[in-house]
Design an enzyme around this catalytic site. Structure first.
Site: not given
Length: 273
Positions: A175, A231
Site C-alpha cells: 500500500r 496509516c
C-alpha cells in the site's frame, strides 16, 4: 524512555481503572458482544466507531471526535486525570493503542496499554464478569497535549518542508508503494513518507517489546528526530506511535486523519514507486 505497555502481573488491580477496547474492523459489533459476555470486572467499554471516532465527520475513515465529545466520554467513564488507567483489547491489535493515544492526548499521563490480550489477562486470575459497571460521573477537564497531535495543516507544512518532522507510514509495503489499495480510492502515499509496517511490531500475537523492534525502528528513523505517524485511517498508526514512545522517541505525533484524509482534498499530491 516512556512506559507505555504494562504486563498484567505488574498491575495493582485495586488501584487501576480498566478500559475494554476490543473491536473488529470486519465485524463492528464483535467487541461489544465480547464485552457483554465477559470483561475485566469494572472495565468500561469504548467502541472504536462510537467512542474513539466521530464517523459523521469527513476527515478520513476514523476521524477524531470533538474535544467536547471526548470530555463527555471521560466524565461518563468516571475518570480523573490522576487515575491509573489500563486499556486492553484482544492483544496485538490497534484498538487499545488508539484509546491510549486519546488518553495521552487528553492529559491522562498515568495510562497504559495492557501487553496481554483479554484471553491472557483472564488466565492470570484477574477478576472478570459480564456485568456493566455504573461508574460515578466526574467533572474531569482534560489537559490537551497538542504536541502529540498532527492536524492536516501540520502534515501539509511537513510535505512542504516547513517542519522538521519525518512522516512514517504504518501501512503495508504494497500500500505504501501504491501497488495496491483495498480501502481508499487513490493508491500511493503522502509525499516524502518513510515506511514501517505496523504488523512488524508483533510477535506471537502480541507486541514485541524486545530490542529487535527498537533496532528495526532505528534503521528507519533516529530517536532524536521528530516523527509523524499515519496509516490509512489513523487506527493502525496508533500502535506504531506507542512503540516509538516505548522505544525512546520523544517527539512523536499522530496524524489521526491519515492517508484517507490526505487524499480527500482535490488536487492533492501522492507518491508511488
Amino acid at each position: 524512555m516512556a512506559k507505555v505497555f504494562v504486563s498484567v502481573k505488574d498491575i495493582d488491580f485495586d488501584k487501576t481503572k480498566w478500559i475494554d477496547a476490543r473491536f473488529s474492523l470486519q465485524d463492528a459489533g464483535e467487541g461489544q458482544r465480547k464485552y457483554e459476555e465477559s470483561h475485566v470486572t469494572g472495565a468500561v467499554y469504548w467502541n472504536l466507531d462510537h467512542d474513539l471516532s466521530d464517523m459523521t465527520k469527513s476527515q478520513g475513515r476514523h476521524p477524531i471526535p470533538a474535544k467536547e465529545a471526548l470530555t463527555e466520554l471521560f466524565r461518563n467513564s468516571g475518570l480523573s486525570l490522576d487515575d491509573q488507567l489500563v486499556v486492553y483489547d484482544d492483544g496485538g491489535s490497534p484498538f487499545a493503542a488508539r484509546a491510549w493515544w486519546l488518553l495521552q492526548y487528553a492529559g491522562f499521563e498515568n495510562s497504559f496499554i495492557a501487553h496481554e490480550g483479554f484471553g491472557k489477562i483472564k488466565e492470570t486470575g484477574v477478576p472478570v464478569n459480564g456485568e456493566k459497571p455504573q461508574p460515578l460521573r466526574t467533572s474531569v477537564s482534560p489537559e490537551w497535549n497538542e504536541k502529540i497531535y498532527a492536524p492536516r495543516q501540520f502534515v501539509e507544512d511537513t510535505v512542504a518542508g516547513e517542519t522538521a518532522s519525518i512522516l512514517l507510514d504504518a501501512r503495508s509495503v504494497e500500500r505504501y508503494r501504491g501497488e495496491t489499495e483495498p480501502l481508499d480510492p487513490i493508491a500511493g502515499r503522502i509525499p516524502g513518507a518513510l515506511n514501517f509496517d505496523w504488523e512488524r511490531l508483533k510477535k506471537e500475537g502480541v507486541f514485541n517489546l524486545d530490542e529487535v523492534v527498537k533496532e528495526q525502528l532505528r534503521d528507519v528513523v533516529n530517536p532524536a528526530e521528530e516523527v509523524t505517524v499515519y496509516c490509512g485511517s489513523g487506527v493502525t498508526a496508533a500502535p506504531l506511535y506507542a512503540m516509538l514512545k516505548h522505544n525512546g522517541y520523544e517527539s512523536t505525533r499522530l496524524y489521526v486523519g491519515s492517508y484517507s484524509d490526505w487524499i480527500s482534498k482535490d488536487g492533492v499530491k501522492v507518491e508511488k514507486d
